[in-house]
Design a protein around this motif. Sequence first.
Motif, PDB file in Angstrom:
ATOM      1  N   MET A   1       0.806  -1.208   0.000  1.00  0.00           N
ATOM      2  CA  MET A   1       0.000   0.000   0.000  1.00  0.00           C
ATOM      3  C   MET A   1       0.848   1.271   0.000  1.00  0.00           C
ATOM      4  N   SER A   2       2.141   1.131   0.130  1.00  0.00           N
ATOM      5  CA  SER A   2       2.975   2.318   0.252  1.00  0.00           C
ATOM      6  C   SER A   2       3.099   3.027  -1.080  1.00  0.00           C
ATOM      7  N   ALA A   3       3.172   4.337  -1.012  1.00  0.00           N
ATOM      8  CA  ALA A   3       3.310   5.148  -2.221  1.00  0.00           C
ATOM      9  C   ALA A   3       4.787   5.458  -2.444  1.00  0.00           C
ATOM     10  N   THR A   4       5.174   5.525  -3.706  1.00  0.00           N
ATOM     11  CA  THR A   4       6.561   5.862  -4.008  1.00  0.00           C
ATOM     12  C   THR A   4       6.778   7.361  -3.821  1.00  0.00           C
ATOM     13  N   SER A   5       7.960   7.738  -3.391  1.00  0.00           N
ATOM     14  CA  SER A   5       8.270   9.143  -3.147  1.00  0.00           C
ATOM     15  C   SER A   5       8.549   9.888  -4.451  1.00  0.00           C
ATOM     16  N   ALA A   6       8.653   9.153  -5.573  1.00  0.00           N
ATOM     17  CA  ALA A   6       8.993   9.784  -6.846  1.00  0.00           C
ATOM     18  C   ALA A   6       7.822  10.554  -7.436  1.00  0.00           C
ATOM     19  N   ALA A   7       6.611  10.326  -6.960  1.00  0.00           N
ATOM     20  CA  ALA A   7       5.438  10.990  -7.516  1.00  0.00           C
ATOM     21  C   ALA A   7       4.533  11.425  -6.385  1.00  0.00           C
ATOM     22  N   SER A   8       3.789  12.502  -6.638  1.00  0.00           N
ATOM     23  CA  SER A   8       2.824  12.959  -5.637  1.00  0.00           C
ATOM     24  C   SER A   8       1.632  12.015  -5.638  1.00  0.00           C
ATOM     25  N   PRO A   9       0.871  11.967  -4.536  1.00  0.00           N
ATOM     26  CA  PRO A   9      -0.320  11.101  -4.508  1.00  0.00           C
ATOM     27  C   PRO A   9      -1.284  11.406  -5.650  1.00  0.00           C
ATOM     28  N   ALA A  10      -1.425  12.689  -6.012  1.00  0.00           N
ATOM     29  CA  ALA A  10      -2.347  13.034  -7.097  1.00  0.00           C
ATOM     30  C   ALA A  10      -1.934  12.369  -8.402  1.00  0.00           C
ATOM     31  N   GLU A  11      -0.625  12.270  -8.630  1.00  0.00           N
ATOM     32  CA  GLU A  11      -0.144  11.651  -9.863  1.00  0.00           C
ATOM     33  C   GLU A  11      -0.327  10.146  -9.850  1.00  0.00           C
ATOM     34  N   LEU A  12      -0.492   9.556  -8.656  1.00  0.00           N
ATOM     35  CA  LEU A  12      -0.678   8.114  -8.551  1.00  0.00           C
ATOM     36  C   LEU A  12      -2.134   7.700  -8.745  1.00  0.00           C
ATOM     37  N   GLY A 151      -5.185  12.477   7.360  1.00  0.00           N
ATOM     38  CA  GLY A 151      -4.134  11.461   7.401  1.00  0.00           C
ATOM     39  C   GLY A 151      -4.526  10.131   6.806  1.00  0.00           C
ATOM     40  N   GLY A 152      -5.420  10.126   5.824  1.00  0.00           N
ATOM     41  CA  GLY A 152      -5.865   8.877   5.221  1.00  0.00           C
ATOM     42  C   GLY A 152      -4.783   8.129   4.483  1.00  0.00           C
ATOM     43  N   LEU A 153      -3.879   8.858   3.824  1.00  0.00           N
ATOM     44  CA  LEU A 153      -2.824   8.192   3.066  1.00  0.00           C
ATOM     45  C   LEU A 153      -1.900   7.414   3.992  1.00  0.00           C
ATOM     46  N   ALA A 154      -1.550   8.015   5.116  1.00  0.00           N
ATOM     47  CA  ALA A 154      -0.693   7.305   6.078  1.00  0.00           C
ATOM     48  C   ALA A 154      -1.404   6.089   6.643  1.00  0.00           C
ATOM     49  N   ASP A 155      -2.713   6.228   6.925  1.00  0.00           N
ATOM     50  CA  ASP A 155      -3.474   5.081   7.444  1.00  0.00           C
ATOM     51  C   ASP A 155      -3.597   3.990   6.390  1.00  0.00           C
ATOM     52  N   LEU A 156      -3.754   4.402   5.146  1.00  0.00           N
ATOM     53  CA  LEU A 156      -3.825   3.419   4.064  1.00  0.00           C
ATOM     54  C   LEU A 156      -2.508   2.672   3.941  1.00  0.00           C
ATOM     55  N   ALA A 157      -1.403   3.402   4.056  1.00  0.00           N
ATOM     56  CA  ALA A 157      -0.085   2.768   3.968  1.00  0.00           C
ATOM     57  C   ALA A 157       0.121   1.767   5.100  1.00  0.00           C
ATOM     58  N   ARG A 158      -0.413   2.092   6.281  1.00  0.00           N
ATOM     59  CA  ARG A 158      -0.295   1.180   7.430  1.00  0.00           C
ATOM     60  C   ARG A 158      -1.370   0.102   7.417  1.00  0.00           C
ATOM     61  N   GLY A 159      -2.409   0.303   6.591  1.00  0.00           N
ATOM     62  CA  GLY A 159      -3.508  -0.660   6.551  1.00  0.00           C
ATOM     63  C   GLY A 159      -4.343  -0.619   7.810  1.00  0.00           C
ATOM     64  N   VAL A 160      -4.632   0.599   8.309  1.00  0.00           N
ATOM     65  CA  VAL A 160      -5.356   0.754   9.573  1.00  0.00           C
ATOM     66  C   VAL A 160      -6.590   1.624   9.358  1.00  0.00           C
ATOM     67  N   LEU A 161      -7.716   1.188   9.891  1.00  0.00           N
ATOM     68  CA  LEU A 161      -8.954   1.961   9.816  1.00  0.00           C
ATOM     69  C   LEU A 161      -9.042   2.918  10.989  1.00  0.00           C
ATOM     70  N   ARG A 162      -9.088   4.226  10.685  1.00  0.00           N
ATOM     71  CA  ARG A 162      -9.371   5.243  11.689  1.00  0.00           C
ATOM     72  C   ARG A 162     -10.509   6.113  11.170  1.00  0.00           C
ATOM     73  N   THR A 163     -11.136   6.861  12.064  1.00  0.00           N
ATOM     74  CA  THR A 163     -12.208   7.769  11.676  1.00  0.00           C
ATOM     75  C   THR A 163     -11.681   9.197  11.631  1.00  0.00           C
ATOM     76  N   PRO A 164     -12.249  10.067  10.762  1.00  0.00           N
ATOM     77  CA  PRO A 164     -11.769  11.454  10.698  1.00  0.00           C
ATOM     78  C   PRO A 164     -11.917  12.196  12.019  1.00  0.00           C
ATOM     79  N   GLY A 165     -13.052  12.033  12.682  1.00  0.00           N
ATOM     80  CA  GLY A 165     -13.241  12.594  14.020  1.00  0.00           C
ATOM     81  C   GLY A 165     -13.130  11.481  15.047  1.00  0.00           C
ATOM     82  N   THR A 166     -13.773  11.650  16.183  1.00  0.00           N
ATOM     83  CA  THR A 166     -13.741  10.562  17.158  1.00  0.00           C
ATOM     84  C   THR A 166     -14.643   9.435  16.668  1.00  0.00           C
ATOM     85  N   PRO A 167     -14.265   8.184  16.909  1.00  0.00           N
ATOM     86  CA  PRO A 167     -15.134   7.086  16.458  1.00  0.00           C
ATOM     87  C   PRO A 167     -16.499   7.125  17.134  1.00  0.00           C
ATOM     88  N   GLN A 168     -16.562   7.601  18.356  1.00  0.00           N
ATOM     89  CA  GLN A 168     -17.850   7.679  19.046  1.00  0.00           C
ATOM     90  C   GLN A 168     -18.812   8.599  18.294  1.00  0.00           C
TER      91      GLN A 168
END
Length: 480
Positions: A1-12, A151-168
């Motif tokens: 899931m990791s993105a290469t540093s050679a391109a911006s996420p938009a280009e991927l 921080g969705g890209l970092a969570d995607l790279a780690r393969g972890v589900l988090r919520t934008p605000g509090t999960p509650q």
Amino acid sequence: MSATSAASPAELVPVPPAAAELGRVFAAAGHELHLVGGPVRDALMGRACADLDFATDARPERIRALVEPIASAVWTTGIAFGTVGAQVHGVPCEITTFRADRYDRVSRNPEVAWGDTLTDDLRRRDFTMNAMAVSVTADAPTDRVFSDPFGGLADLARGVLRTPGTPQESFADDPLRMLRAARFVSTLGVTVDPAVRAAMTDMAAELGRITPERVLAELTKLLLGAHPRTGLETLVDTGLADVVLPELPALRMAADEHGQHKDVYAHTLQVLDQAIDLEQDGPDLVLRWAALMHDIGKPATREFLPGGRVTFHHHEVVGARMARDRLRALRAGKELIDEVRQLVFLHLRFYGYRSSQWTDSAVRRYVVDAGPLLPRLNKLVRSDCTTRNRRKAAALSSAYDTLEQRIAQLQEQEQLDAVRPDLDGNEIMRLLDIPPGPLVGRAYKHLLEVRMQEGPLEHDAAVAELRRWYAEHGPGASTG
């Protein structure tokens, strides 16, 4: 899931022709347009996406006016919620006005409110990896803007589900998101952040206010995912299954007071895994439901015997009824209900073949009762062997090989897939000179039973058998 540093996420994130054309139209009209959510996530994961979702600052009627000239079809069923659907370049697209909804926390219906910014819109989404966006109003990939405020890209790279605000807050807004988390565990192979998992456990009861149809849709996607076992384990471990599929956690039992019998829950998940391994043409929803529910009748039929023995007599009968009732409660379709119920009911039939040499009649009945479900029944029965005893497993496999060979031989000789009485209803009425009615049905049923027991009869023999039966059971028969 990791993105290469050679391109911006938009280009991927490749922009399909449909998105590019929509982007040009909205840019020319002075509006923002962003590819959002699942299509962005899937593109970054290298996964195909069948449809496209967009967010824009344009209001719904303005969206409609912009897409109608370039779309082959437009639908407005969601326009009250800010969504206009369109078919562009053959691709289904949904374009939604930025939203900043509030929820009543009783049903899950939002009080629709338009948002002013993309960040407002992304904040209300279920998980951070679904709260990323790429602008499509610029032609050059290097000019497109990638938005990831949570921080969705970092969570995607780690393969972890988090919520934008509090999960509650997120789950209080829409409890179905908890079920969706388990679905993403199955379909995306991700894990659930500990804080999110804790909120799911604390708030599991909130799922009770979600309609059965929406629950079934999520369970279906979960079961059809690449990792349904881990998705189901997430449901059970958080208590969500207690609300939507209570028969599954009920299988977590030690069958005897010493805990020596295999755990039926663990056995069920292993059967599911093994059934999936036998699939040949992609995910089979009926087979997966049947594997999941084949033993749900065991808790209700468990009986302790002297010497530490445990029995589950007729658990297939009880389980078939329970499977039917659960799927009905989930508002499943009749065909799915009937097929899963029948597979659960038949899954133990084979064990009679192991303990006694079946006659041709018994083999015919097995095939006829299974009908078009026979290939699935074969897979379910083979999957139901989870013993670690290699000798026992080999014996079971060999016995089923033998049964399948006998089925194949009889099918070749007798066309078992289309077993019918040797005389049809019209012939029965003509030969006995009787009108349509229950008597014809009883005669037909008798001839079918003879066909099952004896195999095909010559025509004259079938006629003689019909006349013999009629003499004993027709209107003029002696009542003794």
